[in-house]
Motif scaffolding. Structure first.
Motif, mmCIF file in Angstrom:
data_model
loop_
_atom_site.group_PDB
_atom_site.id
_atom_site.type_symbol
_atom_site.label_atom_id
_atom_site.label_comp_id
_atom_site.label_asym_id
_atom_site.label_seq_id
_atom_site.Cartn_x
_atom_site.Cartn_y
_atom_site.Cartn_z
ATOM 1 N N VAL A 10 44.506 66.801 59.706
ATOM 2 C CA VAL A 10 45.418 65.728 60.111
ATOM 3 C C VAL A 10 44.602 64.508 60.531
ATOM 4 O O VAL A 10 43.734 64.597 61.399
ATOM 5 N N SER A 11 44.866 63.384 59.909
ATOM 6 C CA SER A 11 44.200 62.131 60.259
ATOM 7 C C SER A 11 45.260 61.049 60.473
ATOM 8 O O SER A 11 46.436 61.245 60.176
ATOM 9 N N GLY A 12 44.813 59.923 60.979
ATOM 10 C CA GLY A 12 45.718 58.804 61.199
ATOM 11 C C GLY A 12 45.031 57.760 62.052
ATOM 12 O O GLY A 12 43.970 58.010 62.630
ATOM 13 N N PHE A 13 45.637 56.611 62.150
ATOM 14 C CA PHE A 13 45.058 55.522 62.926
ATOM 15 C C PHE A 13 44.969 55.885 64.407
ATOM 16 O O PHE A 13 45.812 56.612 64.925
ATOM 17 N N PHE A 121 48.389 62.660 56.548
ATOM 18 C CA PHE A 121 48.037 61.377 57.164
ATOM 19 C C PHE A 121 49.224 60.904 57.996
ATOM 20 O O PHE A 121 50.323 60.723 57.475
ATOM 21 N N VAL A 122 49.001 60.693 59.290
ATOM 22 C CA VAL A 122 50.061 60.261 60.195
ATOM 23 C C VAL A 122 50.110 58.731 60.228
ATOM 24 O O VAL A 122 49.107 58.064 60.480
ATOM 25 N N MET A 123 51.297 58.195 59.981
ATOM 26 C CA MET A 123 51.522 56.754 59.937
ATOM 27 C C MET A 123 52.468 56.322 61.064
ATOM 28 O O MET A 123 53.356 57.085 61.460
ATOM 29 N N PRO A 124 52.315 55.079 61.546
ATOM 30 C CA PRO A 124 53.325 54.526 62.458
ATOM 31 C C PRO A 124 54.503 54.006 61.628
ATOM 32 O O PRO A 124 54.358 53.779 60.420
ATOM 33 N N GLU A 163 47.498 64.346 50.822
ATOM 34 C CA GLU A 163 48.615 64.891 50.043
ATOM 35 C C GLU A 163 49.972 64.400 50.542
ATOM 36 O O GLU A 163 50.879 64.140 49.752
ATOM 37 N N TYR A 164 50.135 64.309 51.847
ATOM 38 C CA TYR A 164 51.427 63.917 52.417
ATOM 39 C C TYR A 164 51.206 62.957 53.577
ATOM 40 O O TYR A 164 50.172 62.998 54.251
ATOM 41 N N MET A 165 52.209 62.104 53.823
ATOM 42 C CA MET A 165 52.185 61.276 55.022
ATOM 43 C C MET A 165 53.308 61.724 55.948
ATOM 44 O O MET A 165 54.353 62.207 55.508
#
Length: 210
Positions: A10-13, A121-124, A163-165
């Motif tokens: 899991v990644s993200g800003f 990928f975690v997005m706002p 693969e997914y957000m």
């Protein structure tokens, strides 16, 4: 059928809320193990060594690198971050899904070693929300906040590698979305070839009248 553990990256800003999201997920569902990263950054108020991170000096961290005790490591905002190997592999062998909350550099290195890893990928919901969350933390000065926002611009270029957000707007809903995605991976044919071959063998025996 034995359930094999899945590696979830899991990644993200910075400031997007991925840590809070993963904490809720692991509290709600017992099959998940959240890998604890090692880092050279200083603890934030309330953080405890061995709970949020293993806090290391630069010399200690470089010793882990030399001993090949990290699956991956990366430098982010002048600090090292890395994933201890032994914990991850032990948990997966015991059938637990291991979640790595790591930076993009590290995520791509993990995928090289574990091609079946699930990358999220975690997005706002929007850029303004990200800036507000960074400021609301109250733990960093203006210069650091600006550096993290500039870094987010660079990181956004790598989102297509995942693969997914997950859009982290409603925390509860986002957590359930992550859970459903991970659960769906367990039913992939290529993760269950031993079971498929077992069924094939049983069907052949039945067809022969054995």
């Amino acid at each position: 059928m034995n359930r094999k553990g899945i590696l979830v990256v899991v990644s993200g800003f910075s400031g997007v809320g991925k840590g809070t999201l993963m904490k809720l997920l692991t509290e709600r569902y017992s099959q998940y193990a959240l890998s604890i990263s090692a880092t050279t950054r200083k603890p934030r108020p309330g953080e405890v060594d061995g709970r949020e991170y293993f806090f290391k000096s630069r010399e200690e961290f470089e010793g882990l690198i030399a001993a090949d005790q990290l699956i991956e490591y990366a430098s982010y905002c002048d600090n090292y971050y890395g994933t201890p190997r032994e914990y991850v592999e032990t948990q997966m062998a015991e059938g637990r899904d291991v979640i790595l909350e790591i930076e993009i550099q590290g995520a791509l290195k993990v995928r090289e070693q574990y091609p079946d890893a699930l990358l999220l990928f975690v997005m706002p919901p929007d850029a303004g929300t990200l800036e507000k969350r960074l400021r609301d933390r109250g733990s960093e000065d203006e210069e650091v906040i600006r550096r993290r926002l500039a870094r987010a611009v660079e990181e956004s270029e790598y989102a297509p590698e995942y693969e997914y957000m997950i859009i982290n707007d409603d925390l509860e809903q986002s957590m359930e979305n992550v859970h459903r995605l991970i659960e769906s991976q367990h039913n992939k044919i290529n993760r269950n070839m031993d079971f498929v071959k077992e069924i094939q063998s049983e069907l052949k025996d039945i067809a022969k009248g054995e």
